[in-house]
Design an enzyme around this catalytic site. Structure first.
Site, PDB file in Angstrom:
ATOM      1  N   CYS A  97       0.817  -1.206   0.000  1.00 49.03           N
ATOM      2  CA  CYS A  97       0.000   0.000   0.000  1.00 49.03           C
ATOM      3  C   CYS A  97       0.854   1.260   0.000  1.00 49.03           C
ATOM      4  O   CYS A  97       2.024   1.240   0.345  1.00 49.03           O
ATOM      5  CB  CYS A  97      -0.883   0.063   1.247  1.00 49.03           C
ATOM      6  SG  CYS A  97      -1.886  -1.394   1.507  1.00 49.03           S
ATOM      7  N   GLY A 112       0.627   0.058  -5.008  1.00 44.02           N
ATOM      8  CA  GLY A 112      -0.608  -0.723  -4.969  1.00 44.02           C
ATOM      9  C   GLY A 112      -1.472  -0.362  -6.142  1.00 44.02           C
ATOM     10  O   GLY A 112      -1.795   0.814  -6.327  1.00 44.02           O
ATOM     11  N   ASN A 127      -0.575   1.543   5.640  1.00 40.01           N
ATOM     12  CA  ASN A 127       0.396   0.731   4.889  1.00 40.01           C
ATOM     13  C   ASN A 127       1.154  -0.114   5.905  1.00 40.01           C
ATOM     14  O   ASN A 127       1.674   0.415   6.871  1.00 40.01           O
ATOM     15  CB  ASN A 127       1.362   1.653   4.140  1.00 40.01           C
ATOM     16  CG  ASN A 127       2.542   0.911   3.513  1.00 40.01           C
ATOM     17  OD1 ASN A 127       3.626   1.462   3.404  1.00 40.01           O
ATOM     18  ND2 ASN A 127       2.347  -0.321   3.093  1.00 40.01           N
ATOM     19  N   GLY A 128       1.200  -1.413   5.648  1.00 35.64           N
ATOM     20  CA  GLY A 128       1.889  -2.318   6.570  1.00 35.64           C
ATOM     21  C   GLY A 128       0.982  -3.471   6.927  1.00 35.64           C
ATOM     22  O   GLY A 128      -0.091  -3.632   6.344  1.00 35.64           O
ATOM     23  N   CYS A 183      12.753  -1.585   6.338  1.00 37.71           N
ATOM     24  CA  CYS A 183      12.642  -2.690   5.373  1.00 37.71           C
ATOM     25  C   CYS A 183      13.634  -2.498   4.225  1.00 37.71           C
ATOM     26  O   CYS A 183      13.497  -1.562   3.429  1.00 37.71           O
ATOM     27  CB  CYS A 183      11.217  -2.717   4.826  1.00 37.71           C
ATOM     28  SG  CYS A 183      11.028  -3.763   3.379  1.00 37.71           S
ATOM     29  N   TYR A 240      13.512  -3.316  -4.110  1.00 39.60           N
ATOM     30  CA  TYR A 240      12.502  -3.413  -5.163  1.00 39.60           C
ATOM     31  C   TYR A 240      11.361  -2.404  -5.055  1.00 39.60           C
ATOM     32  O   TYR A 240      10.936  -1.834  -6.043  1.00 39.60           O
ATOM     33  CB  TYR A 240      11.893  -4.820  -5.169  1.00 39.60           C
ATOM     34  CG  TYR A 240      10.674  -4.945  -6.056  1.00 39.60           C
ATOM     35  CD1 TYR A 240      10.798  -5.117  -7.435  1.00 39.60           C
ATOM     36  CD2 TYR A 240       9.383  -4.842  -5.524  1.00 39.60           C
ATOM     37  CE1 TYR A 240       9.682  -5.193  -8.254  1.00 39.60           C
ATOM     38  CE2 TYR A 240       8.259  -4.921  -6.346  1.00 39.60           C
ATOM     39  CZ  TYR A 240       8.413  -5.095  -7.703  1.00 39.60           C
ATOM     40  OH  TYR A 240       7.312  -5.160  -8.511  1.00 39.60           O
ATOM     41  N   SER A 290      12.962  -2.936 -12.623  1.00 42.50           N
ATOM     42  CA  SER A 290      13.466  -3.245 -11.281  1.00 42.50           C
ATOM     43  C   SER A 290      14.973  -3.411 -11.215  1.00 42.50           C
ATOM     44  O   SER A 290      15.585  -3.165 -10.187  1.00 42.50           O
ATOM     45  CB  SER A 290      12.761  -4.493 -10.747  1.00 42.50           C
ATOM     46  OG  SER A 290      12.857  -5.547 -11.687  1.00 42.50           O
ATOM     47  N   ASP A 330      18.714  -8.516 -12.210  1.00 36.99           N
ATOM     48  CA  ASP A 330      17.384  -8.219 -11.661  1.00 36.99           C
ATOM     49  C   ASP A 330      17.519  -8.049 -10.164  1.00 36.99           C
ATOM     50  O   ASP A 330      18.529  -8.424  -9.566  1.00 36.99           O
ATOM     51  CB  ASP A 330      16.379  -9.331 -12.008  1.00 36.99           C
ATOM     52  CG  ASP A 330      14.928  -8.831 -11.964  1.00 36.99           C
ATOM     53  OD1 ASP A 330      14.700  -7.652 -11.633  1.00 36.99           O
ATOM     54  OD2 ASP A 330      14.019  -9.625 -12.271  1.00 36.99           O
ATOM     55  N   ASP A 331      16.465  -7.503  -9.544  1.00 34.67           N
ATOM     56  CA  ASP A 331      16.553  -7.222  -8.104  1.00 34.67           C
ATOM     57  C   ASP A 331      16.310  -8.460  -7.251  1.00 34.67           C
ATOM     58  O   ASP A 331      16.843  -8.573  -6.159  1.00 34.67           O
ATOM     59  CB  ASP A 331      15.537  -6.140  -7.721  1.00 34.67           C
ATOM     60  CG  ASP A 331      14.121  -6.659  -7.859  1.00 34.67           C
ATOM     61  OD1 ASP A 331      13.662  -6.791  -9.000  1.00 34.67           O
ATOM     62  OD2 ASP A 331      13.496  -6.989  -6.837  1.00 34.67           O
ATOM     63  N   CYS A 388       7.175 -12.156   3.701  1.00 35.09           N
ATOM     64  CA  CYS A 388       7.118 -10.942   4.523  1.00 35.09           C
ATOM     65  C   CYS A 388       5.829 -10.954   5.329  1.00 35.09           C
ATOM     66  O   CYS A 388       4.764 -11.279   4.806  1.00 35.09           O
ATOM     67  CB  CYS A 388       7.142  -9.710   3.622  1.00 35.09           C
ATOM     68  SG  CYS A 388       7.014  -8.170   4.554  1.00 35.09           S
ATOM     69  N   CYS A 434      15.077  -4.515   8.643  1.00 37.30           N
ATOM     70  CA  CYS A 434      14.377  -5.789   8.528  1.00 37.30           C
ATOM     71  C   CYS A 434      14.813  -6.409   7.206  1.00 37.30           C
ATOM     72  O   CYS A 434      14.579  -5.838   6.143  1.00 37.30           O
ATOM     73  CB  CYS A 434      12.859  -5.615   8.545  1.00 37.30           C
ATOM     74  SG  CYS A 434      12.035  -7.218   8.343  1.00 37.30           S
ATOM     75  N   CYS A 486      12.940 -11.352   4.848  1.00 38.17           N
ATOM     76  CA  CYS A 486      12.646 -12.122   3.640  1.00 38.17           C
ATOM     77  C   CYS A 486      13.896 -12.830   3.115  1.00 38.17           C
ATOM     78  O   CYS A 486      13.804 -13.784   2.356  1.00 38.17           O
ATOM     79  CB  CYS A 486      12.001 -11.247   2.570  1.00 38.17           C
ATOM     80  SG  CYS A 486      12.881  -9.720   2.207  1.00 38.17           S
TER      81      CYS A 486
HETATM   82  P1  AMP Z   1       9.236 -14.492 -10.089  1.00 34.16           P
HETATM   83  O1  AMP Z   1       8.886 -14.761 -11.486  1.00 34.16           O
HETATM   84  O2  AMP Z   1       8.142 -14.967  -9.151  1.00 34.16           O
HETATM   85  O3  AMP Z   1      10.599 -15.017  -9.685  1.00 34.16           O
HETATM   86  O4  AMP Z   1       9.256 -12.913  -9.895  1.00 34.16           O
HETATM   87  C1  AMP Z   1      10.434 -12.182  -9.942  1.00 34.16           C
HETATM   88  C2  AMP Z   1      10.156 -10.798 -10.404  1.00 34.16           C
HETATM   89  O5  AMP Z   1       9.171 -10.199  -9.559  1.00 34.16           O
HETATM   90  C3  AMP Z   1      11.394  -9.910 -10.329  1.00 34.16           C
HETATM   91  O6  AMP Z   1      11.562  -9.317 -11.596  1.00 34.16           O
HETATM   92  C4  AMP Z   1      11.088  -8.866  -9.283  1.00 34.16           C
HETATM   93  O7  AMP Z   1      11.483  -7.577  -9.711  1.00 34.16           O
HETATM   94  C5  AMP Z   1       9.593  -8.930  -9.121  1.00 34.16           C
HETATM   95  N1  AMP Z   1       9.147  -8.816  -7.724  1.00 34.16           N
HETATM   96  C6  AMP Z   1       9.799  -9.150  -6.607  1.00 34.16           C
HETATM   97  N2  AMP Z   1       9.049  -8.908  -5.519  1.00 34.16           N
HETATM   98  C7  AMP Z   1       7.871  -8.425  -5.966  1.00 34.16           C
HETATM   99  C8  AMP Z   1       6.682  -7.953  -5.319  1.00 34.16           C
HETATM  100  N3  AMP Z   1       6.567  -7.966  -4.001  1.00 34.16           N
HETATM  101  N4  AMP Z   1       5.668  -7.515  -6.115  1.00 34.16           N
HETATM  102  C9  AMP Z   1       5.790  -7.514  -7.442  1.00 34.16           C
HETATM  103  N5  AMP Z   1       6.881  -7.930  -8.107  1.00 34.16           N
HETATM  104  C10 AMP Z   1       7.924  -8.370  -7.374  1.00 34.16           C
END
Ligand code: AMP
Length: 485
Positions: free
Chosen positions: A17, A43, A117-118, A251, A257, A298, A360-361, A397, A448, A451
């Site tokens: 959020c 969100g 939010n939270g 966090c 991300y 990301s 990627d992140d 989380c 934190c 995760c």
């Molecule tokens: P996955 O295909 O499930 O491994 O998703 C990985 C992708 O989701 C990465 O490109 C991240 O940037 C993105 N991601 C990670 N956390 C979230 C989140 N909480 N909400 C939306 N996208 C996310």
């Protein structure tokens, strides 16, 4: 805010959020609309605005993007000089309109509208207690518990009632509360989620992220501190501390991300954190390659950092279609897999015949990475070396970031080499926890990173669907304080 577990379907807690509040501007609802527009990334499923018109609190909310939800006519139904707003993302089960925020109640303390939010980790216990005593809930959201507690407080002033309320809840909350014309903002004692104060002429603002102030040409002033209640009214900004000096739990995933890179969060530029993660990642996982390609958006800043540190040229080898929602949001596996292709397309001239470092992140389920490796190889990449600017995501989380259940997190069940094989990359390297925190500039004791580590700074009841896969998750004690447990 979050939904009760039974309302969250099979994917566990899902709540992301953004909040915004304003006091003292003739176009309060319009500015809230703009603020929410800038916070849309926090969100995308529902949004709402509540404004005080001098007599009562009006509210307009609905499902969808802020830009689609509001038009001039709808905003015109929200006259007044104070307003609060919310954007939220939740599961299909919990995404009912009645769960959209702000939630508005007429109470014995006057009309109240809250946006949160939270995630409150003891909301279920409190709700059961309140229901046993006769309270009637109209939503499945934990945020409603806050309003019930406010209404039941015997304190004489609103700020005392809010202090009473916050003394009973545990977990993550950055809230904005409209009480008549006044706006209150509060942040949990650990400061999990961001919340920051700004000024626009004579008006005072609060927002989840500073990017909301940038859009309004407002001046960012300072954060609402962990354990602080801030009151915005005719007297300006007043502060009341209800729990100072606790162990903080900023966090780190906000920087990895979630937050926008153009925001300053926890006193630090998000873009700079991401670049530092990328630089560190390059030192920890060097590889011979021709081009560093980010997964947009990301991975962009981390890839820049990786390229700077490694000396390998940066190239936009994937282009994003901006008109597609986040693939992660799609509920079905089949749609999600398809979504990656819809959203990201390789640039053949950049990747063809090249050895790629793909940055990627994070990897959550592994679906995105696998699809991207295949796409790049199909476009002519000779090698794809996956580099992730955070450690393996091994734990869900409980404090307000959407994550699937633990068993769906690929790093919770697979070793590094198994993940590499699954995503079909030539090599795979994750940033270490130590390296991430070093680049973040904060120690584990003030952040934190649950995760990634499974060390949860605030304990929570382990519901069936969050049972750890291997033994019990560690719960990190709050350093030297009993907290408000
Ligand atoms: P996955 O295909 O499930 O491994 O998703 C990985 C992708 O989701 C990465 O490109 C991240 O940037 C993105 N991601 C990670 N956390 C979230 C989140 N909480 N909400 C939306 N996208 C996310």
């Amino acid at each position: 805010m979050s939904d009760k577990p039974e309302a969250t379907g099979t994917r566990g807690f899902r709540e992301e959020c953004g909040v915004f509040g304003i006091y003292g501007h003739p176009d309060a609802a319009n500015l809230t609309y703009l603020g929410l527009y800038a916070l849309q990334h926090r969100g995308q499923e529902a949004g709402g605005i509540a404004a005080w018109n001098g007599k009562r609190i009006g509210v307009e909310k609905g499902m969808g993007y802020v830009a689609d939800l509001f038009d001039e006519a709808r905003l015109a139904r929200l006259p007044g000089r104070s307003a609060v707003g919310h954007v939220r993302y939740s599961t299909a089960g919990g995404s009912l309109l009645e769960n959209a925020q702000p939630i508005v109640y007429n109470t014995n303390k006057g009309p109240l509208a809250i946006a949160h939010n939270g995630n409150l980790v003891n909301a279920d216990e409190l709700r059961a207690e309140l229901e046993a005593e006769g309270s009637i809930f109209t939503t499945t959201s934990d945020t409603e518990v806050l309003l019930h507690l406010m209404a039941r407080s015997r304190a004489e002033s609103l700020v005392e009632a809010l202090r009473d309320t916050l003394g009973r809840v545990r977990g993550a909350y950055s809230i904005v509360l409209l009480a008549g014309e006044k706006v209150f903002a509060a942040r949990d004692p650990q400061g999990f989620r961001p919340l920051t104060i700004g000024r626009l002429g004579d008006a005072w603002l609060v927002a989840s992220e500073t990017c909301a102030f940038d859009l309004l040409d407002a001046e960012p002033l300072r954060d609402v501190e962990p354990g602080e209640i801030v009151i915005l009214d005719a007297g300006g900004v007043a502060s009341s501390c209800f729990a100072m000096g606790r162990r903080t739990a900023f966090c780190v995933f906000e920087h990895v991300y979630f937050a926008r890179p153009d925001s300053t969060v926890f006193h630090r530029s998000v873009a700079e954190s991401r670049r530092a993660f990328g630089r560190r990642l390059a030192r920890e996982h060097a590889v011979a390659a021709d081009v560093v390609v980010p997964v947009p958006d990301s991975g962009v800043f981390a890839a820049l950092g990786y390229a700077e540190e490694s000396g390998i040229p940066y190239g936009m080898g994937l282009v994003r279609n901006h008109y597609v929602g986040r693939t992660f949001i799609e509920p079905k596996q089949s749609i999600r897999s398809f979504g990656v292709k819809v959203k990201l397309n390789p640039v053949r001239s950049v990747v063809g015949g090249k050895r790629i470092v793909l940055v990627d992140d994070s990897i959550v389920r592994g679906t995105t990475s696998k699809k991207l490796v295949r796409l790049l190889k199909a476009a002519g990449a000779t090698e794809v070396h996956m580099r992730i600017s955070s450690p393996p995501t091994t734990h869900p989380c409980h404090y307000g970031i959407d994550t699937p259940q633990r068993k769906e997190l690929i790093a919770a069940t697979k070793e590094l080499e198994e993940i590499r094989t699954f995503i079909e990359a030539d090599s795979l390297g994750y940033l270490s926890l130590e390296g991430m925190l070093h680049a973040f500039g904060k120690g584990e004791g003030e952040t934190c990173a649950a995760c990634f580590s499974g060390r949860y700074p605030v304990p929570f009841a382990v519901a069936q669907e969050q049972q750890p896969l291997f033994g019990h998750d560690d719960v990190l004690p709050l350093g030297g304080h009993s907290g408000n447990r």
